[in-house]
Design a protein around this motif. Structure first.
Motif, PDB file in Angstrom:
ATOM      1  N   ASP A 175       0.735  -1.345   0.064  1.00 49.40           N
ATOM      2  CA  ASP A 175       0.011  -0.023  -0.156  1.00 49.40           C
ATOM      3  C   ASP A 175       0.799   1.385   0.107  1.00 49.40           C
ATOM      4  O   ASP A 175       0.489   2.379  -0.240  1.00 49.40           O
ATOM      5  N   ILE A 176       2.081   1.051   0.385  1.00 48.58           N
ATOM      6  CA  ILE A 176       3.001   2.441   0.349  1.00 48.58           C
ATOM      7  C   ILE A 176       3.427   2.697  -0.842  1.00 48.58           C
ATOM      8  O   ILE A 176       3.330   3.934  -1.306  1.00 48.58           O
ATOM      9  N   VAL A 177       3.931   1.789  -1.708  1.00 49.03           N
ATOM     10  CA  VAL A 177       4.484   2.144  -3.093  1.00 49.03           C
ATOM     11  C   VAL A 177       3.732   2.966  -3.777  1.00 49.03           C
ATOM     12  O   VAL A 177       4.377   3.980  -4.328  1.00 49.03           O
ATOM     13  N   PRO A 178       2.597   2.844  -3.983  1.00 46.27           N
ATOM     14  CA  PRO A 178       1.800   3.759  -5.027  1.00 46.27           C
ATOM     15  C   PRO A 178       1.524   5.210  -4.590  1.00 46.27           C
ATOM     16  O   PRO A 178       1.347   6.038  -5.300  1.00 46.27           O
ATOM     17  N   LYS A 179       1.998   5.517  -3.229  1.00 43.37           N
ATOM     18  CA  LYS A 179       1.677   6.869  -2.589  1.00 43.37           C
ATOM     19  C   LYS A 179       3.110   7.563  -2.809  1.00 43.37           C
ATOM     20  O   LYS A 179       2.931   8.876  -2.529  1.00 43.37           O
ATOM     21  N   ILE A 180       4.143   6.965  -3.158  1.00 39.33           N
ATOM     22  CA  ILE A 180       5.349   7.408  -3.043  1.00 39.33           C
ATOM     23  C   ILE A 180       5.498   8.497  -4.356  1.00 39.33           C
ATOM     24  O   ILE A 180       5.212   8.261  -5.672  1.00 39.33           O
ATOM     25  N   SER A 181       5.922   9.597  -4.200  1.00 39.34           N
ATOM     26  CA  SER A 181       5.954  10.597  -4.993  1.00 39.34           C
ATOM     27  C   SER A 181       7.198  10.392  -5.970  1.00 39.34           C
ATOM     28  O   SER A 181       8.108   9.911  -5.699  1.00 39.34           O
ATOM     29  N   ILE A 182       6.934  10.782  -7.383  1.00 35.62           N
ATOM     30  CA  ILE A 182       8.231  10.371  -8.521  1.00 35.62           C
ATOM     31  C   ILE A 182       9.326  11.294  -8.099  1.00 35.62           C
ATOM     32  O   ILE A 182       9.265  12.341  -7.727  1.00 35.62           O
TER      33      ILE A 182
END
Ligand code: ATP
Ligand code: MG
Length: 422
Positions: free
Chosen positions: A59-66
């Motif tokens: 669940d964390i990965v998709p929330k990380i900004s580019i």
């Protein structure tokens, strides 16, 4: 015990199945329902990291900004589909420094953003594969230049960047306040490498030069970097040969050591041949040009099209077209030359005047006052061998080898008529 960092370039067969610690930038995220992908980039490459369902990172990965900076612990796993042949199954992930929303994208498609905007954000722009490739190649060029001349018994000299008077007569210089005096930024290391060559014989230098030319073209910067040599006892033919050899050496090195970069730029680089022709012969090959005309860029382009993958050395220039410090060969022509490559001038040089009396005559002929050049003329009074040299533009050569059509692409932080930041 703290785990040692692994660099992406070192992920291989031997690491298969092992736990590694990676650090880098989050280049891209792919948020699928069943699995999350994160592309991680460090200086040495890009690797795909995978967050599997029912793990704490899913669940964390998709929330990380580019472009956020992250640390990933995970297992190396073979995957033919992944770009390196391996991927990383994420066990743990730490965001070390979160990136805000980017003003420009760093993905390759972002290359279509206007150049001016890209340059405003050069620190982001240079994260793109193609842009990184250009500067990696530029680094190889200057390294190879140094290697070649050091191997050939030249020494590298450091010329001053602040000078008291003009090398060529005063126009196009940036004035600077120097305590109580007026000074200028150097437009070339010319005089200094000459002074070094008449004492040390073989010298080279790499330094920035500044030219206050107001024109705004795709081939000119107001601050550029120059690779120079100066050789005692040599005439113009000898130093043109040095240039032929060093460029061939540089191109070989780039082909050998920058395979990925050339591929990223889609360049099929060939070691160039050399062609030596006189100014008169060159003029005859070009329609609409007559003896005594200077070359415009369209002429340079046409000549280069006639001889692809060739460095064209044009020598025996008329005296009216070369500066006072270039040695005359006879009444009509000089020992100066220009080198053209990939459609433009990359270098000028020639044999210098090392006889004070000839220097004075030449200065007068060009309407200059020998008194203003006393310090220059006197350098040749105390045992000066004949000598020759040239200056080769680093950004121009980078343009040639990387197939760039604007010199600003070949300069990390260009200075032009309008740009002084970043
Ligand atoms: P051009 O005729 O193309 O304007 P130049 O004859 O004024 O160049 P030189 O004084 O001969 O330039 O300088 C030696 C080399 O340095 C050039 O051949 C070129 O490769 C590079 N150079 C010169 N001026 C610039 C500039 N303004 N921006 C980038 N490179 C330059
Ligand atoms: Mg020139």
């Amino acid at each position: 015990m703290k785990m040692q960092r692994t660099y992406i370039k070192d992920i291989d067969e031997k690491k298969d199945g092992k736990e590694v610690l990676l650090k880098g930038w989050v280049q891209d995220i792919r948020d699928l329902s069943s699995v999350k992908f994160l592309l991680l980039r460090d200086y040495s490459g890009v690797v795909q990291a995978v967050a599997k369902p029912k793990t704490k990172v899913f669940d964390i990965v998709p929330k990380i900004s580019i472009e956020s900076i992250v640390e990933i612990k995970g297992k190396v796993k073979k995957n033919k589909e992944a770009r390196k042949g391996y991927e990383i199954i994420i066990d743990d992930l730490k965001v070390l420094n979160e990136a805000e929303t980017l003003p420009i994208t760093v993905l390759e498609k972002g290359i279509n953003i206007g150049l001016s905007k890209r340059l405003d954000y050069r620190f982001l722009d240079m994260r793109k594969e193609k842009v990184r490739a250009v500067f990696r190649i530029q680094s190889e060029i200057i390294n190879a230049f140094r290697e070649f001349f050091t191997k050939n018994d030249f020494i590298e000299i450091q010329a001053p960047g602040i000078i008291s008077t003009a090398t060529e007569g005063g126009t196009d210089l940036f004035p600077v306040k120097y305590f109580e005096k007026n000074a200028y930024l150097a437009q070339s290391p010319q005089l200094y490498k000459q002074m070094a060559a008449i004492s040390l014989e073989r010298v080279f230098s790499t330094m920035p030069v500044w030219r206050a030319e107001k024109h705004n073209t795709v081939r000119h910067l107001n601050e550029s970097r120059q690779m120079d040599i100066e050789v005692a006892f040599a005439d113009e033919m000898e130093i043109m040969k040095w240039m032929e050899k060093v460029i061939q050496f540089i191109v070989k090195k780039v082909i050998e050591n920058c395979k990925d970069e050339l591929k990223a730029l889609n360049i099929n680089l060939k070691v160039p041949k050399a062609l030596y022709i006189t100014y008169e012969e060159a003029v005859k090959k070009l329609k609409g040009m007559k003896y005594g005309d200077d070359f415009e860029n369209e002429h340079e382009k046409k000549l280069c099209e006639m001889y692809p993958d060739t460095i064209i050395f044009i020598h025996e220039w008329p005296r009216s077209l070369k500066p006072f410090y270039i040695m005359p060969k006879d009444d009509k022509v000089t020992r100066g030359f220009d080198a053209l490559y990939e459609g433009m001038e990359i270098s000028s040089g020639g044999q210098r005047v090392h006889i004070p009396k000839i220097l004075e005559e030449q200065l007068k002929k060009q309407g200059l006052n020998p008194k203003d050049f006393e310090y220059y003329i006197s350098a040749f009074k105390y045992g000066a061998p004949k000598h020759s040299g040239w200056g080769l533009g680093l950004e121009r050569l980078t343009m040639c080898l990387c197939g760039l059509d604007n010199i600003r692409e070949a300069c990390m932080f260009p200075r032009d008529r309008d740009r002084l930041v970043p």
